[in-house]
Design a protein around this motif. Structure first.
Motif, mmCIF file in Angstrom:
data_model
loop_
_atom_site.group_PDB
_atom_site.id
_atom_site.type_symbol
_atom_site.label_atom_id
_atom_site.label_comp_id
_atom_site.label_asym_id
_atom_site.label_seq_id
_atom_site.Cartn_x
_atom_site.Cartn_y
_atom_site.Cartn_z
ATOM 1 N N GLY A 334 0.812 -1.215 0.000
ATOM 2 C CA GLY A 334 0.000 0.000 0.000
ATOM 3 C C GLY A 334 0.845 1.265 0.000
ATOM 4 N N ARG A 335 1.912 1.280 0.793
ATOM 5 C CA ARG A 335 2.779 2.461 0.845
ATOM 6 C C ARG A 335 3.518 2.661 -0.475
ATOM 7 N N ILE A 336 3.970 1.580 -1.079
ATOM 8 C CA ILE A 336 4.669 1.693 -2.362
ATOM 9 C C ILE A 336 3.742 2.269 -3.417
ATOM 10 N N ARG A 337 2.532 1.790 -3.463
ATOM 11 C CA ARG A 337 1.575 2.284 -4.460
ATOM 12 C C ARG A 337 1.201 3.745 -4.193
ATOM 13 N N ALA A 338 1.322 4.159 -2.938
ATOM 14 C CA ALA A 338 1.001 5.553 -2.588
ATOM 15 C C ALA A 338 2.173 6.494 -2.836
ATOM 16 N N GLY A 339 3.330 5.936 -3.278
ATOM 17 C CA GLY A 339 4.457 6.792 -3.633
ATOM 18 C C GLY A 339 5.538 6.918 -2.586
ATOM 19 N N ALA A 340 5.545 6.036 -1.562
ATOM 20 C CA ALA A 340 6.523 6.143 -0.481
ATOM 21 C C ALA A 340 7.943 5.919 -0.975
ATOM 22 N N ALA A 341 8.885 6.656 -0.378
ATOM 23 C CA ALA A 341 10.302 6.473 -0.672
ATOM 24 C C ALA A 341 10.873 5.431 0.293
ATOM 25 N N LEU A 342 12.148 5.066 0.060
ATOM 26 C CA LEU A 342 12.762 4.020 0.869
ATOM 27 C C LEU A 342 12.771 4.398 2.347
ATOM 28 N N ASN A 343 13.125 5.648 2.660
ATOM 29 C CA ASN A 343 13.167 6.065 4.065
ATOM 30 C C ASN A 343 11.799 5.933 4.749
ATOM 31 N N ASP A 344 10.750 6.063 3.955
ATOM 32 C CA ASP A 344 9.396 5.981 4.524
ATOM 33 C C ASP A 344 9.017 4.557 4.926
ATOM 34 N N ILE A 345 9.633 3.572 4.260
ATOM 35 C CA ILE A 345 9.214 2.192 4.522
ATOM 36 C C ILE A 345 10.221 1.415 5.373
ATOM 37 N N VAL A 346 11.310 2.072 5.775
ATOM 38 C CA VAL A 346 12.319 1.384 6.596
ATOM 39 C C VAL A 346 11.716 0.774 7.867
ATOM 40 N N PRO A 347 10.838 1.469 8.586
ATOM 41 C CA PRO A 347 10.241 0.851 9.787
ATOM 42 C C PRO A 347 9.454 -0.422 9.463
ATOM 43 N N LEU A 348 8.745 -0.403 8.335
ATOM 44 C CA LEU A 348 7.985 -1.589 7.944
ATOM 45 C C LEU A 348 8.913 -2.744 7.568
ATOM 46 N N LEU A 349 10.017 -2.442 6.904
ATOM 47 C CA LEU A 349 10.983 -3.485 6.556
ATOM 48 C C LEU A 349 11.583 -4.093 7.822
ATOM 49 N N TYR A 350 11.806 -3.244 8.829
ATOM 50 C CA TYR A 350 12.327 -3.748 10.109
ATOM 51 C C TYR A 350 11.296 -4.674 10.766
ATOM 52 N N ASP A 351 10.023 -4.243 10.758
ATOM 53 C CA ASP A 351 8.968 -5.086 11.336
ATOM 54 C C ASP A 351 8.876 -6.422 10.594
ATOM 55 N N LEU A 352 9.021 -6.367 9.280
ATOM 56 C CA LEU A 352 8.963 -7.591 8.468
ATOM 57 C C LEU A 352 10.074 -8.555 8.880
ATOM 58 N N LYS A 353 11.265 -8.011 9.093
ATOM 59 C CA LYS A 353 12.391 -8.867 9.491
ATOM 60 C C LYS A 353 12.160 -9.468 10.872
ATOM 61 N N GLN A 354 11.618 -8.684 11.795
ATOM 62 C CA GLN A 354 11.382 -9.177 13.150
ATOM 63 C C GLN A 354 10.373 -10.334 13.155
ATOM 64 N N VAL A 355 9.293 -10.156 12.412
ATOM 65 C CA VAL A 355 8.270 -11.207 12.345
ATOM 66 C C VAL A 355 8.826 -12.431 11.641
ATOM 67 N N SER A 356 9.609 -12.197 10.598
ATOM 68 C CA SER A 356 10.223 -13.301 9.858
ATOM 69 C C SER A 356 11.144 -14.110 10.761
ATOM 70 N N THR A 357 11.920 -13.417 11.589
ATOM 71 C CA THR A 357 12.829 -14.105 12.521
ATOM 72 C C THR A 357 12.056 -14.999 13.489
ATOM 73 N N THR A 358 10.930 -14.507 13.950
ATOM 74 C CA THR A 358 10.090 -15.303 14.855
ATOM 75 C C THR A 358 9.562 -16.549 14.153
ATOM 76 N N LEU A 359 9.113 -16.368 12.928
ATOM 77 C CA LEU A 359 8.588 -17.502 12.159
ATOM 78 C C LEU A 359 9.661 -18.560 11.921
ATOM 79 N N ILE A 360 10.832 -18.122 11.526
ATOM 80 C CA ILE A 360 11.918 -19.064 11.251
ATOM 81 C C ILE A 360 12.307 -19.825 12.517
ATOM 82 N N ARG A 361 12.333 -19.129 13.640
ATOM 83 C CA ARG A 361 12.683 -19.803 14.901
ATOM 84 C C ARG A 361 11.671 -20.895 15.226
ATOM 85 N N LEU A 362 10.399 -20.595 15.053
ATOM 86 C CA LEU A 362 9.357 -21.585 15.336
ATOM 87 C C LEU A 362 9.466 -22.783 14.394
#
Length: 397
Positions: A334-362
């Motif tokens: 949604g943010r990409i389609r709305a025109g967000a730049a890389l700096n705007d989505i860095v927090p979401l990329l961090y959240d994605l990595k955190q959730v991914s780490t949890t999934l991989i551990r399980l």
């Protein structure tokens, strides 16, 4: 051929997930009047050299169709049958099979034709048309002896294969050869990525069985399961549950790799698109992985074969982070389609990595528990059948 002395025996195929018989390969035998049962090696080469192989196939096909329909073995499993390029160049075989499908006598998904890569490479236009017609009618196509040709991957890309059968020579060497072990693992992964069933041929030892389970192979065929059986014996045998340890532990590792690939595709999509001008029409195009929970590869595993582990706390804990992962992924799109730049989505990329780490551990915890169960629980003795009889000689037809 004139006296109709050729018959079919059925070699069971066992699921490495449920340990149940899920299919069979129909194999030719020559039942002589004196009671001697000759294996394929005694007559298939002669039939090929003399140009009689097509007649042999057409004589056996009605017997197979009768077993699949009138005898009922095709009602709940798929039976494979070896054919040659000459068989598929001949319209008679194709027409007989398609007629049975059209008349409703041949259950959907009950028949799979096996052809070697060498035979596929000999294909003319007529053979290609016949194969396409059979595929459209729901007839499966298996690449036999996978791994011994020179261009198996290229052939896979050009034909409507539904299964690959790992060559028994590679299977027999995989425990003693790192190279062959890698070929087996990578072939299983390739089949998984392409959505193909993977059958390991020539499985004779419990150690081979356990290796294939860990590698994520789905089906085993060989003397460890059973030698080829007459129809009556196969009918009894197929209802028995095998004594080998069957669990989809290898598919947990497949799920881990599937998830890593999903996350990487999402991150790559987000970084590439965020570098584009805010009004770029490319931002509105797809290119991200599936956002639906049940359509991503991990979701399909979770609601499918992964249910084997449904009673474990690790499996039960996967649902919440999996949902969070897709929620974050949806926000990124949604943010990409709305025109967000890389700096705007860095927090979401961090959240994605955190959730991914949890999934991989399980998933890794689940994999470790499965490996412990596979290798430390008291091993059941896999049922062996005597491969010394004439009926158990490895067959090529």
């Amino acid at each position: 051929l004139r006296d109709g002395e050729f018959i079919l025996h059925y070699q069971p195929k066992a699921s490495l997930i449920s340990n149940r018989i899920v299919g069979a390969e129909a194999l030719a035998r020559w039942q002589r009047p004196d009671g001697v049962l000759l294996p394929p090696g005694a007559f298939i080469p002669v039939a090929e050299r003399s140009g009689l192989i097509n007649r042999l196939t057409l004589q056996l096909l009605p017997k197979l169709m009768d077993d699949l329909t009138a005898k009922g073995i095709g009602s709940d499993m798929c039976v494979s049958f070896n054919v040659t390029a000459a068989d598929l160049e001949d319209d008679v075989l194709t027409e007989q099979i398609l007629a049975s499908v059209a008349q409703g006598r041949l259950p959907s998904g009950s028949l799979e034709l096996e052809i070697t890569e060498t035979q596929a490479m000999q294909a003319g236009q007529k053979m290609v048309r016949n194969v396409d017609a059979l595929a459209e009618a729901g007839i499966g196509l298996a690449m036999d002896d996978y791994g011994v040709g020179y261009s198996s991957i290229d052939t896979l890309s050009q034909w409507p294969f539904t299964s690959i059968k790992l060559d028994q020579g590679i299977v027999s060497r995989m425990l003693n050869s790192a190279k062959n072990a890698t070929i087996v693992r990578s072939s299983i992964r390739l089949g998984h990525e392409l959505g193909l069933h993977v059958v390991a041929e020539g499985v004779e030892a419990p150690e081979q069985h356990d290796f294939l389970v860990e590698a994520g192979c789905q089906i085993a065929q060989g003397y460890l399961v059973s030698h080829p059986l007459p129809l009556e014996e196969f009918e009894v045998f197929r209802h028995n549950i095998g004594k080998c340890r069957g669990m989809p532990i290898g598919l947990v590792h497949m799920a881990i790799v599937d998830h890593v690939q999903w996350r990487r595709q999402m991150v790559s999509y987000a970084i590439q698109r965020s570098a584009l001008p805010p009004d770029s029409p490319v931002r509105q195009k797809e290119g991200y992985p599936p956002l639906c929970l049940t359509k991503c590869a991990l979701g399909k595993w979770y609601t499918g074969d992964g249910r084997y582990f449904a009673d474990t706390p690790m499996y039960q804990a996967i649902d919440a982070p999996h949902r969070s992962l897709h929620d974050v992924g949806g926000q990124l799109v949604g943010r990409i389609r709305a025109g967000a730049a890389l700096n705007d989505i860095v927090p979401l990329l961090y959240d994605l990595k955190q959730v991914s780490t949890t999934l991989i551990r399980l998933l890794e915890d689940l994999e470790d528990a499965g490996l412990e169960s596979l290798y430390t629980s008291p091993p059941a003795q896999c049922a062996r059948t005597d491969p010394g009889s004439a009926g158990s000689t490895p067959a090529s037809h």
